[in-house]
Design an enzyme around this catalytic site. Structure first.
Site, PDB file in Angstrom:
ATOM      1  N   ASP A 293       0.860  -1.172   0.000  1.00  0.00           N
ATOM      2  CA  ASP A 293       0.000   0.000   0.000  1.00  0.00           C
ATOM      3  C   ASP A 293       0.907   1.236   0.000  1.00  0.00           C
ATOM      4  OD1 ASP A 293      -2.158   1.671  -0.078  1.00  0.00           O
ATOM      5  OD2 ASP A 293      -3.211   0.793   1.626  1.00  0.00           O
TER       6      ASP A 293
HETATM    7  C1  BGC Z   1      -5.118   3.179   0.185  1.00  0.00           C
HETATM    8  C2  BGC Z   1      -5.322   2.143  -0.880  1.00  0.00           C
HETATM    9  C3  BGC Z   1      -5.276   2.807  -2.236  1.00  0.00           C
HETATM   10  C4  BGC Z   1      -3.936   3.486  -2.379  1.00  0.00           C
HETATM   11  C5  BGC Z   1      -3.708   4.128  -3.735  1.00  0.00           C
HETATM   12  C6  BGC Z   1      -3.872   4.003  -0.070  1.00  0.00           C
HETATM   13  O1  BGC Z   1      -3.762   5.070   0.809  1.00  0.00           O
HETATM   14  O2  BGC Z   1      -5.032   2.534   1.432  1.00  0.00           O
HETATM   15  O3  BGC Z   1      -6.535   1.476  -0.680  1.00  0.00           O
HETATM   16  O4  BGC Z   1      -5.472   1.854  -3.234  1.00  0.00           O
HETATM   17  O5  BGC Z   1      -3.832   4.484  -1.392  1.00  0.00           O
HETATM   18  O6  BGC Z   1      -4.477   5.214  -3.930  1.00  0.00           O
END
Ligand code: BGC
Length: 751
Positions: A293
């Site tokens: 993530d």
């Molecule tokens: C979130 C993810 C998301 C990613 C990209 C993160 O902060 O937890 O779910 O896909 O950002 O935007």
């Protein structure tokens, strides 16, 4: 040698490989993977270690902001061959420009992957995922994600960071809005539907995109519902509750996984080799790749797990995280870590191989611009049939929580006072993670939806209050409107960014002075019907509203066509059929509360819920306000004639349970028929109820249908204390109902 000569060499070598792979132009999946494997081998033979590491890095183009700002030099890194994928860039023009750099200006011309959060639609926004789940309509969910893939793939996107399949049982957690709710069985079915919708049956088609099961794992169990917070759970709970939807996604062929920000039992998920190497790869044989993530790799320093950023790169690669989103740690440290003997080069080879294999499956080596087609972009975005589908999804996701004295459906004869801060809203209605959806006018507000059914002379509008402030200056106009009208419809709820990421709340009531406003209206028109239409991203504490309103329709955030879909339900063009997939508590003190809890050694007796020394509260009942599976219709359904094919079954048998459902009311309608089981005694205790099947049926008024479920012994399995997936003989209670609120009456025995 010039750059273009070098990339020509690569193109030639790919051409040779393509010819080799063309013996069978329509290979089956197995064969084509074999062909891709040999292509990946040939390509990897040409690559330096740095280029392989380059494939494991992802950076943000910054078109949408979905995490903390990190300064990166994207174009430079791409040209240096240090980037495998980009996020937060879209449009044909935007993706083409960067793809060109990768294909034409790097030594090997390896195309980039473009990922984006296409969570509940791309341009045409569907209801938030918690709402979609409430439809219990797997076909519709698959269709919605197919449409999202059609739109996203037309603007250069190859990959969505969805579905989020985290089980969530805490309404304080803002990301409860992004998942399917609290149930393992339903969550697993829904996970499959999303993956099928996004990925279709052939990834090489230009209108399919990669799905990503996230956030592996335990993210929904954050302590106190605070986002990113600590997760502690036994392996039994992990395996019985939190892992199954991810396994279902693997079974459906999901191509990628994303890590979770939280730690699990002291080890951050992003550095947890038990989760990624032992479970995902070894046990489940997952063939795709894992993405961290957003900056989750270097966040292991803050967790107190990694010494510094370099150490975090070591931990993540060793744990099996193939790609680093926005951390920039692989580019900076992996080579050094290999030289120092701290990361086995085989891990990097494996990560690169998995990523390249995915790029081959998408067909990007045949045509890196295959998703960049201006004509398709113009033709596909907001297609009328997509908007129509979104309208339908909004209608079938709405849940009728309460409907006293047939306050709903509305009649086109009556004058209504239309009150509340969300009546004319076109921004919040899209909900959180609105992707590229237009918050500035495209969405249909509830006001506009109602205008399709009522002439303007029958609508008296007054905003009355704001979503979050304490301003009461507009109350009076609304009181006057309510007094003039025959009845009142109030559209209330949360702001769209009060749920979603980093949006936890310690108070789950309607924000601002909305409840006070409803009370004021109730006092002003004590004898008029009040219908409350809600937009919100989590279960709210509606205990007061439940006493004030005659009817409550939960519409979540219903999306681009939300106003139409909601009006269809309000006026009875669509008879509501949504059912909650998450429990609505009476108060925050009950949280976490979910239907499939354990019994305890001192459950309260039904005859005396206040008996001393029993498991209860002094100041609240144990029961929630609205249970899992609850949702009313304008008609009524009667369940009768429950039958089991046998009272006793053996380990290799299966059982058929059936019941007859009759539409006994005055409207045609859909009903979600639910099968529940209770394993009465286990070597580890089992939940008081577990959903094991469901079917959504349509019945004309007066019509009956017999619904049957085949229950296999396999369906009764669970992880015991030795972490064996097993089923134990004994008695099971079983029921077929339209809600989880019932007492079992039937039993079968497994011998
Ligand atoms: C979130 C993810 C998301 C990613 C990209 C993160 O902060 O937890 O779910 O896909 O950002 O935007």
């Amino acid at each position: 040698m010039t750059t273009s000569t070098k990339s020509n060499i690569f193109i030639v070598s790919i051409l040779i490989l393509s010819v080799l792979g063309c013996k069978n132009p329509k290979p089956n999946v197995k064969l084509s993977e074999t062909v891709f494997d040999s292509k990946v081998d040939s390509l990897m033979n040409l690559m330096t270690l740095e280029e392989k590491i380059g494939q494991t890095a992802m950076y943000s183009g910054g078109w949408s902001v979905t995490g903390p700002t990190v300064s990166t030099n994207n174009k430079k890194y791409i040209k240096e061959g240090n980037v495998g994928a980009m996020l937060n860039v879209y449009s044909v023009k935007g993706t083409r420009e960067l793809q060109k750099l990768a294909v034409e200006e790097t030594r090997l011309g390896i195309p980039l992957l473009f990922g984006y959060d296409v969570i509940h639609g791309f341009k045409t926004i569907f209801p938030i995922n918690l709402g979609l789940a409430a439809s219990w309509d797997l076909e519709d969910i698959e269709k919605g994600s197919r449409i999202a893939a059609e739109e996203a793939s037309a603007v250069g996107i190859h990959w969505t960071f969805a579905p989020m399949v985290d089980i969530a049982r805490d309404p304080r957690w803002g990301r409860i809005s992004e998942g399917a709710g609290e149930d393992v069985y339903l969550g697993s079915k829904i996970a499959k539907a999303y993956v099928k919708g996004f990925q279709g049956d052939d990834l090489s088609k230009h209108n399919t995109i990669l799905a990503c099961a996230k956030h592996f794992v335990g993210y929904g169990a954050a302590q106190a519902g605070r986002d990113y917070h600590t997760v502690n759970m036994g392996e039994g709970e992990l395996r019985n509750v939190y892992l199954p939807p991810f396994k279902a996604a693997v079974d459906a062929g999901v191509e990628t996984f994303m890590t979770a920000f939280n730690e699990v039992n002291g080890v951050p998920a992003t550095g947890n080799s038990f989760i990624y190497r032992d479970i995902l790869r070894d046990e489940w044989d997952f063939k795709g790749f894992v993405l961290s993530d957003y900056t989750a790799i270097f966040e292991m320093v803050q967790h107190g797990f990694a010494v510094d950023n370099k150490d975090s790169a070591r931990l993540a690669m060793n744990a099996g995280i193939d790609m680093d989103m926005m951390g920039d740690v692989n580019r900076l440290y992996l080579k050094e870590l290999v030289d120092e003997g701290k990361v086995d080069v085989a891990y990097i080879e494996d990560a690169c191989r998995r990523i390249l294999l995915t790029k081959f499956k998408l067909g990007l080596f045949d045509d890196p611009y295959r998703y960049c087609d201006e004509d398709r972009e113009k033709e596909v975005i907001y297609k009328p049939e997509f908007l129509q589908a979104a309208r339908h999804s909004a209608a079938i996701s709405s849940v009728l929580l309460k409907n006293n004295d047939e306050a709903l459906p509305l009649s086109s004869e009556k004058t209504i006072a239309l009150l509340g801060p969300l009546v004319k809203d076109k921004e919040n209605i899209l909900g959180n993670w609105g992707a590229a959806g237009d918050r500035k006018g495209k969405a249909i507000s509830v006001y506009e939806g109602i205008q399709e059914y009522l002439t303007d002379s029958k609508i008296i509008y007054a905003q009355g209050c704001d979503i979050e402030t304490d301003d009461e200056s507009k109350f009076n106009d609304a009181v006057i409107a309510a007094k003039k009208a025959d009845m009142v419809v109030m559209v209330m709820g949360e702001d769209y960014d009060m749920s979603g990421e980093a949006a936890s709340r310690t108070n789950i009531k309607l924000p601002g002075n909305q409840t006070k406003f409803i009370k004021r209206i109730r006092e002003a028109v004590p004898n008029k019907k009040i219908v409350l239409v809600l937009m919100n991203g989590r279960p709210l504490d509606l205990s007061e509203e439940d006493t004030l309103a005659d009817a409550i329709l939960e519409t979540w955030f219903p999306g681009t066509m939300g106003g139409n879909g909601v009006a269809d339900v309000l006026f009875g063009t669509y008879n509501p059929s949504g059912k909650l997939t998450v429990t609505f508590p009476r108060n925050l003190g009950q949280v976490p509360i979910y239907y499939n809890m354990k019994n305890t050694g001192r459950p309260i007796p039904a005859s005396n819920p206040h008996e001393d020394y029993k498991s209860h509260y002094l100041d609240s009942p144990n029961t929630p306000l609205y249970v899992f599976g609850h949702g009313l219709s304008y008609t009524t359904f009667e369940y009768s004639d429950f039958k089991l094919s046998a009272e006793t079954i053996g380990m290799s048998d299966s059982l058929t349970a059936s019941a007859t459902i009759t539409n006994t009311g005055d409207y045609d309608g859909h009903e979600v028929v639910q099968l529940y089981v209770h394993d009465k005694v286990g070597s580890v205790t089992r939940p008081v109820k577990e959903l094991k099947g469901f079917e959504k049926i349509f019945l004309k008024k007066g019509e009956s249908k017999t619904v049957s479920f085949d229950l296999k012994v396999e369906d009764l399995k669970f992880y015991n204390s030795k972490m064996e997936f097993t089923v134990e003989p004994g008695e099971f209670e079983i029921a077929i109902k339209g809600t989880s609120d019932f007492d079992f009456e039937h039993v079968f025995t497994l011998e």
